[in-house]
Design a protein around this motif. Structure first.
Motif, short mmCIF file in Angstrom:
data_model
loop_
_atom_site.label_atom_id
_atom_site.label_comp_id
_atom_site.label_asym_id
_atom_site.label_seq_id
_atom_site.Cartn_x
_atom_site.Cartn_y
_atom_site.Cartn_z
N MET A 1 11.34 13.18 9.43
CA MET A 1 10.30 13.77 8.61
C MET A 1 10.55 13.42 7.16
O MET A 1 11.63 13.55 6.68
CB MET A 1 10.32 15.29 8.75
CG MET A 1 9.98 15.72 10.13
SD MET A 1 8.66 16.85 10.24
CE MET A 1 9.09 18.13 9.18
N LYS A 2 9.50 13.04 6.46
CA LYS A 2 9.67 12.56 5.10
C LYS A 2 9.26 13.60 4.07
O LYS A 2 9.60 13.48 2.93
CB LYS A 2 8.86 11.30 4.91
CG LYS A 2 9.38 10.19 5.77
CD LYS A 2 8.76 8.92 5.37
CE LYS A 2 9.28 7.84 6.25
NZ LYS A 2 10.03 6.86 5.59
N LEU B 1 -8.17 10.64 -8.19
CA LEU B 1 -7.41 11.61 -7.39
C LEU B 1 -7.31 11.16 -5.94
O LEU B 1 -6.24 11.19 -5.34
CB LEU B 1 -8.05 13.00 -7.48
CG LEU B 1 -7.39 14.11 -6.66
CD1 LEU B 1 -5.93 14.30 -7.06
CD2 LEU B 1 -8.17 15.40 -6.80
N VAL B 2 -8.43 10.70 -5.37
CA VAL B 2 -8.42 10.22 -3.99
C VAL B 2 -7.50 9.00 -3.86
O VAL B 2 -6.74 8.87 -2.90
CB VAL B 2 -9.85 9.89 -3.50
CG1 VAL B 2 -9.84 9.19 -2.16
CG2 VAL B 2 -10.68 11.18 -3.41
N GLU B 3 -7.52 8.11 -4.85
CA GLU B 3 -6.63 6.94 -4.86
C GLU B 3 -5.16 7.39 -4.86
O GLU B 3 -4.34 6.88 -4.09
CB GLU B 3 -6.91 6.08 -6.09
CG GLU B 3 -5.96 4.91 -6.27
CD GLU B 3 -6.26 3.73 -5.36
OE1 GLU B 3 -5.40 2.84 -5.28
OE2 GLU B 3 -7.34 3.68 -4.73
N ASN B 4 -4.82 8.36 -5.71
CA ASN B 4 -3.45 8.86 -5.77
C ASN B 4 -3.03 9.55 -4.48
O ASN B 4 -1.90 9.39 -4.01
CB ASN B 4 -3.27 9.80 -6.96
CG ASN B 4 -3.35 9.08 -8.28
OD1 ASN B 4 -3.05 7.90 -8.37
ND2 ASN B 4 -3.75 9.78 -9.31
N ILE B 5 -3.93 10.32 -3.89
CA ILE B 5 -3.63 10.99 -2.62
C ILE B 5 -3.38 9.95 -1.53
O ILE B 5 -2.43 10.06 -0.76
CB ILE B 5 -4.78 11.95 -2.22
CG1 ILE B 5 -4.82 13.15 -3.17
CG2 ILE B 5 -4.62 12.43 -0.77
CD1 ILE B 5 -6.05 14.01 -3.03
N ALA B 6 -4.23 8.93 -1.46
CA ALA B 6 -4.07 7.89 -0.45
C ALA B 6 -2.77 7.11 -0.66
O ALA B 6 -2.05 6.82 0.31
CB ALA B 6 -5.27 6.94 -0.48
N ARG B 7 -2.44 6.80 -1.90
CA ARG B 7 -1.18 6.09 -2.18
C ARG B 7 0.03 6.92 -1.76
O ARG B 7 0.98 6.41 -1.18
CB ARG B 7 -1.08 5.75 -3.67
CG ARG B 7 -1.98 4.62 -4.10
CD ARG B 7 -1.85 4.35 -5.59
NE ARG B 7 -2.77 3.31 -6.03
CZ ARG B 7 -2.89 2.92 -7.28
NH1 ARG B 7 -2.14 3.47 -8.23
NH2 ARG B 7 -3.74 1.98 -7.60
N GLN B 8 0.00 8.22 -2.08
CA GLN B 8 1.10 9.11 -1.71
C GLN B 8 1.22 9.18 -0.19
O GLN B 8 2.31 9.15 0.36
CB GLN B 8 0.87 10.51 -2.30
CG GLN B 8 1.94 11.51 -1.96
CD GLN B 8 3.28 11.20 -2.59
OE1 GLN B 8 3.34 10.54 -3.61
NE2 GLN B 8 4.35 11.65 -1.98
N HIS B 9 0.10 9.29 0.49
CA HIS B 9 0.10 9.35 1.95
C HIS B 9 0.71 8.08 2.54
O HIS B 9 1.55 8.15 3.44
CB HIS B 9 -1.34 9.53 2.45
CG HIS B 9 -1.45 9.48 3.94
ND1 HIS B 9 -1.15 10.55 4.75
CD2 HIS B 9 -1.83 8.48 4.77
CE1 HIS B 9 -1.33 10.20 6.02
NE2 HIS B 9 -1.75 8.95 6.05
N LEU B 10 0.29 6.92 2.04
CA LEU B 10 0.81 5.66 2.55
C LEU B 10 2.30 5.49 2.25
O LEU B 10 3.04 4.96 3.07
CB LEU B 10 0.01 4.49 1.99
CG LEU B 10 -1.44 4.41 2.48
CD1 LEU B 10 -2.19 3.32 1.73
CD2 LEU B 10 -1.49 4.18 3.98
N GLU C 1 2.11 15.17 -11.94
CA GLU C 1 2.79 13.87 -11.99
C GLU C 1 2.50 13.03 -10.75
O GLU C 1 2.42 11.81 -10.82
CB GLU C 1 4.30 14.07 -12.12
CG GLU C 1 4.72 14.57 -13.47
CD GLU C 1 6.21 14.91 -13.53
OE1 GLU C 1 6.94 14.58 -12.57
OE2 GLU C 1 6.62 15.50 -14.53
N THR C 2 2.35 13.68 -9.61
CA THR C 2 2.13 12.97 -8.36
C THR C 2 0.67 12.54 -8.18
O THR C 2 0.40 11.40 -7.83
CB THR C 2 2.55 13.84 -7.16
OG1 THR C 2 3.90 14.22 -7.33
CG2 THR C 2 2.40 13.09 -5.84
#
Length: 143
Positions: free
Chosen positions: A1-2, A121-130, A80-81
């Motif tokens: 788990m990450k 925001l959606v771009e940052n969420i997707a990057r964090q998810h990936l 920050e995230t």
């Protein structure tokens, strides 16, 4: 788990903020169960079909209060995230429901900087998810 504990609590706060029920199936429990089954070499598969007995312990759970300092640190970590203005090249449209779009727009207006947008925001969420699940996704692809 990450995921670490702080991001799990941030996820719960975000889900609550967005009006979603926190019991809407978090993938971390499913992933943990799958990892446990793989580590046991199939032994857990036989036990997984048995119902899990409910705990009958009636001791009240201790609810810990979150201090203002912890909330501010959590907000700073969130900003920050997810709220730095990203550089997006070769844009493509993504469709969201109105309620999701409105909730994200509210977050951006309350916490984002001047040039931040829902798309960012959606771009940052997707990057964090990936970045969090990228290795797992590659492993699952090979199943």
């Amino acid at each position: 788990m990450k995921k670490d504990l702080s991001s799990q609590s941030m996820d719960a706060v975000l889900q609550d903020f967005l009006g979603n029920k926190p019991s809407m199936g978090t993938p971390s429990l499913d992933l943990q169960l799958a990892d446990t089954q793989e580590q046991a070499g199939g032994v857990m598969k036989e036990q997984a079909t048995d119902p899990i007995p409910e705990q009958t312990d009636e001791t009240p759970q201790v609810v810990r209060r979150i201090s203002g300092k912890q909330r501010r640190a959590s907000l700073e970590e969130y900003k920050e995230t997810f709220l730095p203005v990203p550089s997006i090249e070769d844009r493509k449209p993504v469709f969201l429901s109105r309620s999701t779009r409105d909730a994200l727009d509210r977050i951006v207006r309350m916490f984002g900087e001047r040039k931040m947008s829902v798309s960012g925001l959606v771009e940052n969420i997707a990057r964090q998810h990936l970045s969090t699940y990228g290795e797992d996704i590659e492993a699952w692809r090979k199943l």
